[in-house]
Write an enzyme that holds these catalytic residues in place. Structure first.
Site, PDB file in Angstrom:
ATOM      1  N   PRO A 135      50.188  22.658  76.083  1.00 12.17           N
ATOM      2  CA  PRO A 135      50.679  22.057  74.843  1.00 12.17           C
ATOM      3  C   PRO A 135      49.560  21.758  73.864  1.00 12.17           C
ATOM      4  O   PRO A 135      49.802  21.632  72.656  1.00 12.17           O
ATOM      5  CB  PRO A 135      51.371  20.768  75.287  1.00 12.17           C
ATOM      6  CG  PRO A 135      50.963  20.530  76.700  1.00 12.17           C
ATOM      7  CD  PRO A 135      50.482  21.834  77.269  1.00 12.17           C
ATOM      8  N   HIS A 190      51.598  15.096  62.078  1.00 10.56           N
ATOM      9  CA  HIS A 190      51.312  16.517  61.885  1.00 10.56           C
ATOM     10  C   HIS A 190      51.587  16.958  60.448  1.00 10.56           C
ATOM     11  O   HIS A 190      52.314  16.293  59.707  1.00 10.56           O
ATOM     12  CB  HIS A 190      52.180  17.359  62.822  1.00 10.56           C
ATOM     13  CG  HIS A 190      51.624  17.468  64.220  1.00 10.56           C
ATOM     14  ND1 HIS A 190      51.819  16.488  65.159  1.00 10.56           N
ATOM     15  CD2 HIS A 190      50.876  18.434  64.819  1.00 10.56           C
ATOM     16  CE1 HIS A 190      51.220  16.843  66.288  1.00 10.56           C
ATOM     17  NE2 HIS A 190      50.638  18.024  66.108  1.00 10.56           N
ATOM     18  N   LYS A 222      55.341  22.006  60.530  1.00  9.30           N
ATOM     19  CA  LYS A 222      55.579  22.084  61.981  1.00  9.30           C
ATOM     20  C   LYS A 222      57.077  22.140  62.285  1.00  9.30           C
ATOM     21  O   LYS A 222      57.867  21.378  61.728  1.00  9.30           O
ATOM     22  CB  LYS A 222      54.936  20.870  62.655  1.00  9.30           C
ATOM     23  CG  LYS A 222      55.033  20.913  64.156  1.00  9.30           C
ATOM     24  CD  LYS A 222      54.089  19.935  64.808  1.00  9.30           C
ATOM     25  CE  LYS A 222      54.249  19.931  66.322  1.00  9.30           C
ATOM     26  NZ  LYS A 222      54.062  21.259  66.915  1.00  9.30           N
ATOM     27  N   THR A 276      52.316  18.105  72.473  1.00 12.98           N
ATOM     28  CA  THR A 276      51.288  17.198  73.013  1.00 12.98           C
ATOM     29  C   THR A 276      51.880  15.814  73.285  1.00 12.98           C
ATOM     30  O   THR A 276      51.634  15.215  74.342  1.00 12.98           O
ATOM     31  CB  THR A 276      50.124  17.071  72.005  1.00 12.98           C
ATOM     32  OG1 THR A 276      49.671  18.390  71.681  1.00 12.98           O
ATOM     33  CG2 THR A 276      48.979  16.250  72.563  1.00 12.98           C
TER      34      THR A 276
HETATM   35  N1  NDP Z   1      48.759  24.495  72.208  1.00 11.02           N
HETATM   36  C1  NDP Z   1      47.977  24.245  71.155  1.00 11.02           C
HETATM   37  O1  NDP Z   1      46.793  23.887  71.295  1.00 11.02           O
HETATM   38  C2  NDP Z   1      48.537  24.429  69.788  1.00 11.02           C
HETATM   39  C3  NDP Z   1      49.821  24.810  69.636  1.00 11.02           C
HETATM   40  N2  NDP Z   1      50.324  25.069  68.406  1.00 11.02           N
HETATM   41  C4  NDP Z   1      51.668  25.615  68.386  1.00 11.02           C
HETATM   42  O2  NDP Z   1      51.576  27.020  68.169  1.00 11.02           O
HETATM   43  C5  NDP Z   1      52.703  27.475  67.444  1.00 11.02           C
HETATM   44  C6  NDP Z   1      52.223  28.200  66.198  1.00 11.02           C
HETATM   45  O3  NDP Z   1      51.563  27.292  65.340  1.00 11.02           O
HETATM   46  P1  NDP Z   1      50.946  27.775  63.949  1.00 11.02           P
HETATM   47  O4  NDP Z   1      49.889  28.796  64.156  1.00 11.02           O
HETATM   48  O5  NDP Z   1      50.601  26.528  63.201  1.00 11.02           O
HETATM   49  O6  NDP Z   1      52.232  28.467  63.271  1.00 11.02           O
HETATM   50  P2  NDP Z   1      52.278  29.582  62.118  1.00 11.02           P
HETATM   51  O7  NDP Z   1      53.695  29.546  61.605  1.00 11.02           O
HETATM   52  O8  NDP Z   1      51.152  29.424  61.184  1.00 11.02           O
HETATM   53  O9  NDP Z   1      52.048  30.941  62.926  1.00 11.02           O
HETATM   54  C7  NDP Z   1      53.004  31.567  63.713  1.00 11.02           C
HETATM   55  C8  NDP Z   1      52.949  33.042  63.396  1.00 11.02           C
HETATM   56  O10 NDP Z   1      53.790  33.732  64.320  1.00 11.02           O
HETATM   57  C9  NDP Z   1      54.565  34.659  63.583  1.00 11.02           C
HETATM   58  N3  NDP Z   1      55.744  35.050  64.332  1.00 11.02           N
HETATM   59  C10 NDP Z   1      57.003  34.545  64.277  1.00 11.02           C
HETATM   60  N4  NDP Z   1      57.796  35.201  65.144  1.00 11.02           N
HETATM   61  C11 NDP Z   1      57.022  36.148  65.742  1.00 11.02           C
HETATM   62  C12 NDP Z   1      57.279  37.119  66.725  1.00 11.02           C
HETATM   63  N5  NDP Z   1      58.493  37.281  67.280  1.00 11.02           N
HETATM   64  N6  NDP Z   1      56.250  37.905  67.126  1.00 11.02           N
HETATM   65  C13 NDP Z   1      55.035  37.773  66.585  1.00 11.02           C
HETATM   66  N7  NDP Z   1      54.728  36.865  65.637  1.00 11.02           N
HETATM   67  C14 NDP Z   1      55.723  36.040  65.231  1.00 11.02           C
HETATM   68  C15 NDP Z   1      54.860  33.927  62.291  1.00 11.02           C
HETATM   69  O11 NDP Z   1      55.357  34.770  61.295  1.00 11.02           O
HETATM   70  P3  NDP Z   1      56.285  34.139  60.099  1.00 11.02           P
HETATM   71  O12 NDP Z   1      55.381  33.209  59.357  1.00 11.02           O
HETATM   72  O13 NDP Z   1      56.757  35.311  59.353  1.00 11.02           O
HETATM   73  O14 NDP Z   1      57.397  33.382  60.795  1.00 11.02           O
HETATM   74  C16 NDP Z   1      53.485  33.363  61.999  1.00 11.02           C
HETATM   75  O15 NDP Z   1      52.635  34.302  61.366  1.00 11.02           O
HETATM   76  C17 NDP Z   1      53.556  26.232  67.192  1.00 11.02           C
HETATM   77  O16 NDP Z   1      54.513  26.104  68.222  1.00 11.02           O
HETATM   78  C18 NDP Z   1      52.555  25.098  67.288  1.00 11.02           C
HETATM   79  O17 NDP Z   1      53.131  23.874  67.650  1.00 11.02           O
HETATM   80  C19 NDP Z   1      49.584  24.923  67.274  1.00 11.02           C
HETATM   81  C20 NDP Z   1      48.305  24.480  67.356  1.00 11.02           C
HETATM   82  C21 NDP Z   1      47.650  24.226  68.626  1.00 11.02           C
HETATM   83  O1  LIG Z   2      51.977  22.599  65.357  1.00 10.21           O
HETATM   84  C1  LIG Z   2      50.789  22.204  65.445  1.00 10.21           C
HETATM   85  O2  LIG Z   2      50.016  22.207  64.483  1.00 10.21           O
HETATM   86  C2  LIG Z   2      50.305  21.729  66.740  1.00 10.21           C
HETATM   87  N1  LIG Z   2      51.081  21.871  67.773  1.00 10.21           N
HETATM   88  C3  LIG Z   2      50.797  21.464  69.105  1.00 10.21           C
HETATM   89  C4  LIG Z   2      51.774  20.390  69.549  1.00 10.21           C
HETATM   90  O3  LIG Z   2      52.974  20.487  69.216  1.00 10.21           O
HETATM   91  O4  LIG Z   2      51.375  19.469  70.257  1.00 10.21           O
HETATM   92  C5  LIG Z   2      49.344  21.092  69.293  1.00 10.21           C
HETATM   93  C6  LIG Z   2      48.722  20.392  68.131  1.00 10.21           C
HETATM   94  O5  LIG Z   2      49.280  19.135  68.042  1.00 10.21           O
HETATM   95  C7  LIG Z   2      48.945  21.182  66.844  1.00 10.21           C
END
Ligand code: NDP
Ligand SMILES: O=C(O)C1=N[C@H](C(=O)O)C[C@H](O)C1
Length: 245
Positions: free
Chosen positions: A102, A131, A135, A142
């Site tokens: 997460p 956040h 989101k 987390t």
């Molecule tokens: N575990 C961790 O440490 C963290 C987790 N996260 C999580 O990661 C996820 C992504 O976050 P974030 O980068 O901010 O989101 P973004 O929306 O910036 O990026 C997601 C990307 O995935 C694309 N996408 C959507 N559907 C598909 C698919 N089927 N196949 C391939 N690509 C696809 C989106 O396209 P489009 O914009 O066209 O929908 C977009 O470009 C969230 O769930 C977030 O909570 C984020 C930060 C840290």
């Molecule tokens: O969506 C985000 O940005 C993030 N997603 C993760 C979460 O849902 O905990 C990790 C971080 O908080 C950033």
């Protein structure tokens, strides 16, 4: 060289992951895939990193596992039912492993660990996560995980329910109840990702706070997962299992 694919490659985190993989001497970026791109290139990867969306991550994981590719997943939105489904796919495809975390930030993992350690010493614990407004899921992955870890620590210590005399409330005023722990979600322009775990006892408050200042902070944890996922059998949930805490 480990052959790596990235799903969500044009997203906020995916862009940083692609840069980090390309900069690493022992990793090769063989496929960078975003929405509507062809996925065939991913079949040439040994490990696929997923930072996409809670609505699509299950289909992505299933595809990877059925194609013999180890998924390393940062996308959130997992509950017990989803984790059970992933375990089922892994059981049907022996030799494939998966890591779901997460939060890949090392300081965030430490924040969760410290909250878990502190939980049994305080009458009350509540979580506030903050956040950016783009989101999709609330509360954050987390915060959900932190609440589960805190609840588990309190159960193990045989603690009484938290004191709370609320008898009338507006819907949502006390936040979400995650395993008995109240979690409050703020969505605000200007933020990235932040969390406070507030622990209260007799005359003392301890606040454990974590702040994400940029999204490249997730990449050392992601690369650790990429390098280790092939040797950790089955499903691993949480980066803490790779950190020797
Ligand atoms: N575990 C961790 O440490 C963290 C987790 N996260 C999580 O990661 C996820 C992504 O976050 P974030 O980068 O901010 O989101 P973004 O929306 O910036 O990026 C997601 C990307 O995935 C694309 N996408 C959507 N559907 C598909 C698919 N089927 N196949 C391939 N690509 C696809 C989106 O396209 P489009 O914009 O066209 O929908 C977009 O470009 C969230 O769930 C977030 O909570 C984020 C930060 C840290
Ligand atoms: O969506 C985000 O940005 C993030 N997603 C993760 C979460 O849902 O905990 C990790 C971080 O908080 C950033």
């Amino acid at each position: 060289m480990i052959r790596v694919g990235v799903l969500g490659a044009r997203g906020r985190v995916g862009v940083e992951v692609c840069k980090a993989v390309e900069a690493a001497d022992d990793l090769e970026l063989v496929a960078a895939v975003d929405r509507d791109d062809p996925v065939e290139g991913l079949a040439g990867a040994e490990v696929v990193v997923d930072f996409t969306h809670p609505d699509v991550v299950m289909d992505n994981m299933r595809w990877c596992i059925e194609h013999g590719v180890h998924p390393v997943v940062g996308t959130t939105g997992f509950d017990a039912g989803r984790l059970a489904a992933v375990r089922g796919w892994l059981d049907a495809n022996p030799g494939v492993n998966a890591l779901i975390a997460p939060n890949f930030g090392i300081a965030a993992v430490l924040m969760m660990h410290f909250a878990q350690q502190a939980a049994r010493y305080f009458d009350s614990v509540e979580i506030v996560e903050l956040h950016h407004p783009n989101k999709a899921d609330a509360p954050s992955g987390t915060a959900r995980r932190t609440a589960e870890l805190v609840a588990e620590a309190r159960r193990k210590a045989g603690m009484a329910p938290m004191p709370d005399a609320t008898s009338t409330e507006l819907d949502g005023a006390r936040g979400a109840d995650v395993d008995g722990v109240h979690v409050h979600a703020v969505r605000l322009a200007g933020l990235i990702a932040h969390q406070e775990v507030i622990l209260g006892g007799d005359g003392e408050i301890l606040t454990i706070r974590h702040d994400t200042m940029n999204r490249s902070s997730f990449t050392p944890g992601v690369l650790l997962g990429v390098r280790r996922v092939r040797e950790i059998p089955g499903l691993t949930v949480g980066l803490e299992h790779l950190l020797d805490l």
